[in-house]
Write a protein that holds these residues in place. Structure first.
Motif, PDB file in Angstrom:
ATOM      1  N   GLU A  19       0.826  -1.207   0.000  1.00  0.00           N
ATOM      2  CA  GLU A  19       0.000   0.000   0.000  1.00  0.00           C
ATOM      3  C   GLU A  19       0.862   1.260   0.000  1.00  0.00           C
ATOM      4  OE1 GLU A  19      -3.697   2.135   2.336  1.00  0.00           O
ATOM      5  OE2 GLU A  19      -2.954   0.207   3.066  1.00  0.00           O
ATOM      6  N   THR A  20       1.945   1.247   0.766  1.00  0.00           N
ATOM      7  CA  THR A  20       2.857   2.395   0.788  1.00  0.00           C
ATOM      8  C   THR A  20       3.448   2.632  -0.595  1.00  0.00           C
ATOM      9  OG1 THR A  20       3.381   2.009   3.116  1.00  0.00           O
ATOM     10  CG2 THR A  20       4.948   3.343   1.853  1.00  0.00           C
ATOM     11  N   ALA A  21       3.907   1.567  -1.247  1.00  0.00           N
ATOM     12  CA  ALA A  21       4.486   1.698  -2.591  1.00  0.00           C
ATOM     13  C   ALA A  21       3.445   2.229  -3.573  1.00  0.00           C
ATOM     14  CB  ALA A  21       5.034   0.351  -3.060  1.00  0.00           C
ATOM     15  N   TYR A  27       1.611   9.546  -5.824  1.00  0.00           N
ATOM     16  CA  TYR A  27       1.819  10.947  -5.444  1.00  0.00           C
ATOM     17  C   TYR A  27       3.269  11.415  -5.545  1.00  0.00           C
ATOM     18  CZ  TYR A  27      -2.939  10.708  -3.733  1.00  0.00           C
ATOM     19  OH  TYR A  27      -4.286  10.553  -3.655  1.00  0.00           O
ATOM     20  N   GLY A  28       4.218  10.525  -5.345  1.00  0.00           N
ATOM     21  CA  GLY A  28       5.631  10.899  -5.326  1.00  0.00           C
ATOM     22  C   GLY A  28       6.148  11.580  -6.577  1.00  0.00           C
ATOM     23  N   PRO A  29       5.800  11.072  -7.766  1.00  0.00           N
ATOM     24  CA  PRO A  29       6.322  11.682  -8.994  1.00  0.00           C
ATOM     25  C   PRO A  29       5.904  13.137  -9.214  1.00  0.00           C
ATOM     26  CG  PRO A  29       5.545   9.465  -9.439  1.00  0.00           C
ATOM     27  CD  PRO A  29       5.114   9.811  -8.038  1.00  0.00           C
ATOM     28  N   ARG A  30       4.939  13.611  -8.462  1.00  0.00           N
ATOM     29  CA  ARG A  30       4.514  15.011  -8.589  1.00  0.00           C
ATOM     30  C   ARG A  30       5.559  15.981  -8.048  1.00  0.00           C
ATOM     31  NH1 ARG A  30      -1.763  14.557  -6.489  1.00  0.00           N
ATOM     32  NH2 ARG A  30      -2.344  12.863  -7.881  1.00  0.00           N
ATOM     33  N   TYR A  31       6.511  15.455  -7.278  1.00  0.00           N
ATOM     34  CA  TYR A  31       7.492  16.299  -6.593  1.00  0.00           C
ATOM     35  C   TYR A  31       8.906  15.817  -6.883  1.00  0.00           C
ATOM     36  CZ  TYR A  31       3.208  17.312  -4.088  1.00  0.00           C
ATOM     37  OH  TYR A  31       1.916  17.649  -3.784  1.00  0.00           O
ATOM     38  N   ILE A  55      12.731   2.035  -2.374  1.00  0.00           N
ATOM     39  CA  ILE A  55      13.592   2.597  -3.422  1.00  0.00           C
ATOM     40  C   ILE A  55      14.673   1.587  -3.789  1.00  0.00           C
ATOM     41  CG2 ILE A  55      15.339   4.352  -3.920  1.00  0.00           C
ATOM     42  CD1 ILE A  55      13.585   6.320  -2.282  1.00  0.00           C
ATOM     43  N   ARG A  56      15.315   1.004  -2.777  1.00  0.00           N
ATOM     44  CA  ARG A  56      16.432   0.082  -3.011  1.00  0.00           C
ATOM     45  C   ARG A  56      15.996  -1.156  -3.796  1.00  0.00           C
ATOM     46  NH1 ARG A  56      18.573  -1.274   2.186  1.00  0.00           N
ATOM     47  NH2 ARG A  56      16.963  -2.853   2.174  1.00  0.00           N
ATOM     48  N   VAL A  57      14.811  -1.704  -3.515  1.00  0.00           N
ATOM     49  CA  VAL A  57      14.375  -2.921  -4.206  1.00  0.00           C
ATOM     50  C   VAL A  57      13.651  -2.624  -5.524  1.00  0.00           C
ATOM     51  CG1 VAL A  57      14.263  -4.257  -2.074  1.00  0.00           C
ATOM     52  CG2 VAL A  57      12.188  -3.137  -2.919  1.00  0.00           C
ATOM     53  N   GLY A  58      13.547  -1.352  -5.890  1.00  0.00           N
ATOM     54  CA  GLY A  58      12.986  -0.984  -7.179  1.00  0.00           C
ATOM     55  C   GLY A  58      11.465  -0.888  -7.227  1.00  0.00           C
ATOM     56  N   ARG A  59      10.815  -0.860  -6.086  1.00  0.00           N
ATOM     57  CA  ARG A  59       9.351  -0.746  -6.055  1.00  0.00           C
ATOM     58  C   ARG A  59       8.906   0.706  -6.056  1.00  0.00           C
ATOM     59  NH1 ARG A  59       6.430  -4.221  -2.573  1.00  0.00           N
ATOM     60  NH2 ARG A  59       4.707  -3.259  -3.664  1.00  0.00           N
ATOM     61  N   LEU A  60       9.847   1.610  -5.831  1.00  0.00           N
ATOM     62  CA  LEU A  60       9.540   3.039  -5.744  1.00  0.00           C
ATOM     63  C   LEU A  60      10.641   3.797  -6.466  1.00  0.00           C
ATOM     64  CD1 LEU A  60       7.743   5.232  -4.471  1.00  0.00           C
ATOM     65  CD2 LEU A  60       9.104   5.019  -2.401  1.00  0.00           C
ATOM     66  N   ARG A  61      10.246   4.661  -7.378  1.00  0.00           N
ATOM     67  CA  ARG A  61      11.224   5.467  -8.115  1.00  0.00           C
ATOM     68  C   ARG A  61      11.736   6.577  -7.205  1.00  0.00           C
ATOM     69  NH1 ARG A  61       9.581   9.472 -12.168  1.00  0.00           N
ATOM     70  NH2 ARG A  61      11.506  10.534 -12.612  1.00  0.00           N
ATOM     71  N   ALA A  62      13.036   6.667  -7.103  1.00  0.00           N
ATOM     72  CA  ALA A  62      13.651   7.672  -6.229  1.00  0.00           C
ATOM     73  C   ALA A  62      13.385   9.076  -6.767  1.00  0.00           C
ATOM     74  CB  ALA A  62      15.148   7.438  -6.134  1.00  0.00           C
TER      75      ALA A  62
END
Length: 79
Positions: A19-21, A27-31, A55-62
């Motif tokens: 759910e966090t990912a 929302y993250g890519p907006r910033y 971020i490290r495992v590639g589930r979230l774009r830094a």
């Protein structure tokens, strides 16, 4: 979800990270710059650890930049 002694169901760690990912990827890519407030307590430690792990495992774009700011909540009990 798994049952608890209190009649409800608790989320598994995997469910919570999924759910966090999902939310952060929405929302993250907006910033370009993310700032995480860190107090050193359990909640902020879990938040920071989850974001870094995803971020490290590639589930979230830094983001382009990520800042961690020490935040004194003044919630410590007196000695």
């Amino acid at each position: 979800m798994r049952p608890t002694l209190f009649g409800g169901a608790t989320r598994t760690l995997a469910d919570s990270l999924d759910e966090t990912a999902d939310l952060m990827n929405e929302y993250g890519p907006r910033y370009d710059h993310w700032c995480i407030a860190y107090s050193g307590g359990k909640d902020s430690s879990a938040c920071l650890t989850a974001v870094c792990h995803l971020i490290r495992v590639g589930r979230l774009r830094a983001p382009r930049r990520l800042s961690v700011r020490l935040s004194d909540t003044r919630m410590e009990l007196p000695p």
